[in-house]
Design an enzyme around this catalytic site. Structure first.
Site: not given
Lengths: 497, 371
Positions: A337-339, A494, A497
């Site tokens: 999800w983060h990257g 953030y 993201f």
């Protein structure tokens, strides 16, 4: 538009709040519509090319939710699967297609052209939020299908770009209640408290810390050697930077939302004081962790636990099924999800393994470490995970982690003679690190400060009034000093993201 | 926090606290803005006497120079063109009048475009000499750029200048006559302002730089791939160029634009073509601009007599004599690009020559002691 920009603070925010204040006195729906429109303007101002992606996603999910809500199984179930798949494909195209092609080329030796797709702002946030909504519509946990409230829930600008990730239930409920939208002075006082603190965290702490950490990470990225000292400074300052940056953004979001009378969840609760990895992830990016817990970990854990019970499996196989597998899958999803990159995948795997070890330790009823040692090991694990999180690629992470373990005594080569360290203004570093550490470990967090202010507002006695006056003066001054540092404005970490 | 509406007394009390917050938030801002306006350290509102120009905060200095100092033509780009001073152009007796260097260190194409655009909006300009550097093309960042100072809309209230702690500190040091405490790197003349010091390095250092950069690479294979893949390349960089530069060129047909690729040293030319996208993007840039009626394109990477000589470079900049030769080339037009196909052939030859040179340096590396 950044929260920490002149345009936002002196133009967008006053106009948005004033428009809402005027409309909410007369017509609740008009106020909600105003808020939706300014939210879309907020998004488009930053990236108008991507506005259609947000709008298309909203329309798609809203239509899916109508069908799911108005039909029974199996149509409802099929539509849910279709909706989730559609969201994931949508996210996959924009966020992961380039990485998937590159990974295929790397692994299979193929030469497919890597698509250069610009990542639309906040796509992970609004996609996950809407998937959760579809699931809850299917489970009949919500029946609110008002298009205006839904549009506002998804696009609501305080959270749109970088969270906190909202759950539809409290949000749609608040949007439906005209009393919430009525202006309240105490909401403004608390809102400005949060906003002033958040802005100061970002501009006075996170950005200067980032100015120390970033060149060191860049050096490692381009193959340069770091000494142990430089590597530890890089990871420690980055950890503090990320905390102040993201928690600052979240505080600002909470504060802004209160100006419209809407409460959104806090995202951080002093995570750097945690004495276990499990605890840190209960206090860090709380809204994401809650979402992953509710929609991935718990259902998976329950399903596998039931299977284990049916098969009458023993203690450790049960542990494997009910804890190890769900925890690791959850954190793998968190990493992805983060990257889109191997570093994020390894970050997810590493954190999942750390949580597994900790859970196994508890399961085996082994004695816990004393407070300071537990905190030290927790931070060590967290720092390593953030090296993976921050590094541009695995080779960079490896270089930094290798440098971190090559410790020797100060003056014995690893701390001196390093050009990366020579470039650092040590007086500035020590001042910043001391200030940041004091705030992290000694000062109350934003929520505690806001609660104190809230109590003071409610009290009538003279001492409380004096204290509140001094607090508001201090917060005003903090806001002014932060605004004077806007000239160095940089994007929140953030946002990517 | 949400519940019954507050009483009138409660509202009055609440408003008092909001007023306290507002006073303590806004008064310091007003005070700082007033000091910055009066002292005006970067000469945005008025030229100072005696003049001073900031080297390390150049992004803040350009608007003041553009607004308050006379010139007819300008040089834009990165530090690589920082030594192309007005006096070099003056000695060539060109028709471009007084030339002011407005290049700045580590700038991106976006930042250069803001400077050029602002200058064109503020005064009549005859010629823009625009050095297109590789770093400027490939990178794009905007943080720390005082956009409001480059906006005509905000000329009356450049908020990012007036409400700025760094500017306030500079105002204080000037007002208190303590320039020694300043971080702005003040110099006293426009010539000095843009001068980039040249720090020559040894042949061994130059060779080691190459050896380190290509460690483990198959140079012949990279050279072959670079030749086969030579552009023009569509991508985010060329899109950015079209978005930022082309509108300026097309909106100012009366202005002559002389774009030039700066003379990179040979091995970096190879490195960028073999391992990066820069060279292919540069071909796309040329293709984009070459047919514009008010544009000339000069390829100074063809100045082989010094791009092939590592002694004339520090890590990235060429020597001061190089600056003179660059101005000579721009004035004479000998490096002007007239045909894309010819240009491509020229670069194919250069890539091969560079590959051979890199191969030779690496093969001799056994005898080169690199730290």
């Amino acid at each position: 538009m950044l929260f920490n920009s002149y345009e936002f603070i002196f133009l967008f925010m006053p106009v948005a709040v004033a428009g809402f204040a005027l409309l909410s006195r007369r017509h609740h729906k008009a106020a909600l519509l105003w808020l939706t429109v300014v939210s879309l303007v907020f998004y488009a101002y930053w990236d108008w090319h991507s506005i259609w992606i947000l709008l298309a996603s909203m329309v798609f999910n809203f239509v899916c939710s109508l069908i799911i809500g108005r039909s029974a199984d199996p149509v409802s179930r099929r539509c849910l699967v279709f909706g989730i798949a559609g969201n994931l494909v949508w996210l996959g195209i924009f966020k992961y297609a380039g990485f998937a092609v590159q990974a295929t080329n790397d692994i299979a030796g193929t030469h497919f052209a890597v698509p250069a797709i610009t990542l639309p702002l906040g796509i992970s946030f609004f996609t996950f939020t809407q998937i959760a909504y579809l699931v809850d519509v299917y489970l009949r946990q919500t029946s609110d299908h008002d298009p205006l409230r839904y549009s506002l829930f998804v696009s609501y600008f305080p959270h749109l770009i970088a969270g906190p990730i909202l759950h539809h239930k409290p949000m749609m409920g608040q949007f439906a209640d005209p009393a919430v939208a009525r202006l309240r002075i105490d909401n403004w006082i608390i809102g400005l408290t949060y906003f002033s603190i958040g802005l100061a965290k970002k501009l006075l702490l996170a950005d200067p810390l980032g100015a120390i950490a970033s060149p060191l990470f860049r050096t490692a990225q381009y193959g340069g050697d770091l000494s142990a000292g430089a590597a530890w400074i890089a990871t420690s300052t980055y950890t503090l930077q990320l905390y102040f940056d993201f928690s600052g953004y979240s505080d600002m979001a909470v504060g802004l939302s209160l100006l419209f009378g809407v409460r959104i969840p806090v995202n951080f609760l002093s995570p750097l004081k945690a004495t276990s990895v499990t605890e840190i992830w209960r206090r860090w990016h709380i809204s994401l962790m809650n979402l992953l817990r509710d929609y991935i970990y718990t259902p998976l854990s329950l399903m596998l636990a039931r299977y284990a019970v049916r098969r009458r499996l023993g203690k450790w196989p049960m542990f494997l099924l009910a804890v190890v597998i769900p925890v690791n899958i959850t954190f793998l999803v968190s990493g992805i999800w983060h990257g889109a990159g191997w570093t994020f995948i390894v970050f997810g795997i590493f954190t999942g393994l750390a949580m597994t070890l900790e859970a196994a330790w508890r399961r085996a009823a082994l004695p816990g470490l004393p407070g300071v040692a537990a905190w030290f090991f927790t931070m060590l694990i967290f720092l390593v995970s953030l090296v993976l999180f921050r590094s541009a690629d695995l080779a960079t992470a490896q270089r930094i982690l290798t440098a971190m373990v090559q410790i020797s005594l100060p003056g014995a080569g690893s701390w001196t003679g390093d050009p990366n360290l020579v470039a650092i203004n040590f007086r500035r570093l020590v001042t910043l690190a001391t200030l940041a550490s004091a705030i992290v470990f000694l000062a109350p967090n934003s929520v505690q400060i806001a609660e104190t202010i809230q109590r003071l507002v409610a009290r009538r006695e003279a001492a409380s009034a004096r204290l509140l006056s001094v607090s508001m003066a201090g917060l005003g001054l903090l806001f002014a000093v932060s605004v004077l540092n806007l000239g160095k404005a940089s994007a929140f970490l953030y946002f990517q993201f | 926090m949400n519940g019954e509406p507050a009483s009138t007394t409660g509202i009055k009390r609440g408003l008092k606290y909001l007023a306290i917050w507002a006073v303590f938030a806004l008064l310091p801002l007003a005070a700082v803005a007033a000091v910055n306006f009066v002292v005006d350290p970067f000469q945005f509102f008025r030229a100072s006497n005696p003049p001073h120009f900031s080297n390390s905060m150049q992004r803040y200095q350009h608007p003041g120079v553009i607004r308050n100092y006379p010139f007819d033509s300008l040089v834009a780009g990165t530090s690589i063109v920082g030594n192309l001073q007005g006096e070099l152009f003056a000695s060539k007796q060109l028709d471009s009048g007084r030339v002011q260097n407005l290049a700045f260190w580590a700038s991106t194409l976006r930042e250069s475009a803001y400077v050029v655009d602002y200058a064109l909006k503020m005064k009549p300009i005859h010629t823009v000499y625009w050095g297109v550097g590789r770093q400027a093309i490939m990178q794009d960042y905007q943080s720390e750029f005082p956009n409001c100072m480059y906006s005509r809309v905000w000329s009356w209230f450049p908020y990012c200048y007036l409400l700025n702690a760094d500017i306030f500190m500079e105002s204080l040091w000037i007002a208190l006559n303590r320039k020694g405490l300043s971080e702005a790197g003040w110099v006293n003349s426009l010539q000095e302002w843009k001068a980039v010091p040249f720090r020559p390095r040894s042949r061994q250092a130059a060779a080691c730089e190459i050896v380190r950069a290509v460690k483990g690479d198959d140079i012949a294979a990279l050279t072959r791939v670079a030749r086969e893949n030579l552009g023009p390349l569509e991508g985010p960089e060329i899109n950015r160029f079209r978005e930022l530069v082309l509108p300026i060129v097309q909106a100012n047909r009366q202005v002559r634009f002389k774009f030039f690729f700066t003379p990179f040293q040979l091995w970096q030319f190879w490195y960028n073509s073999a391992k990066g996208r820069a060279l292919r993007t540069e071909l796309a840039i040329m293709q984009t601009l070459i047919n514009e009626p008010n544009v000339e394109f000069h390829d100074l990477t063809a100045m082989v007599w010094f791009t092939h000589n590592p002694d004339r470079y520090d890590y990235i900049h060429y020597d001061l004599e190089g600056a003179r030769e660059v101005v000579d080339a721009l004035a004479s037009g000998t490096m002007r690009v007239t045909s894309m196909e010819r240009q491509k052939q020229l670069w194919l030859g250069e890539i091969q020559a560079a590959g051979d040179m890199v191969q030779e340096v690496v093969s001799q590396s056994a005898t080169t002691k690199c730290p």
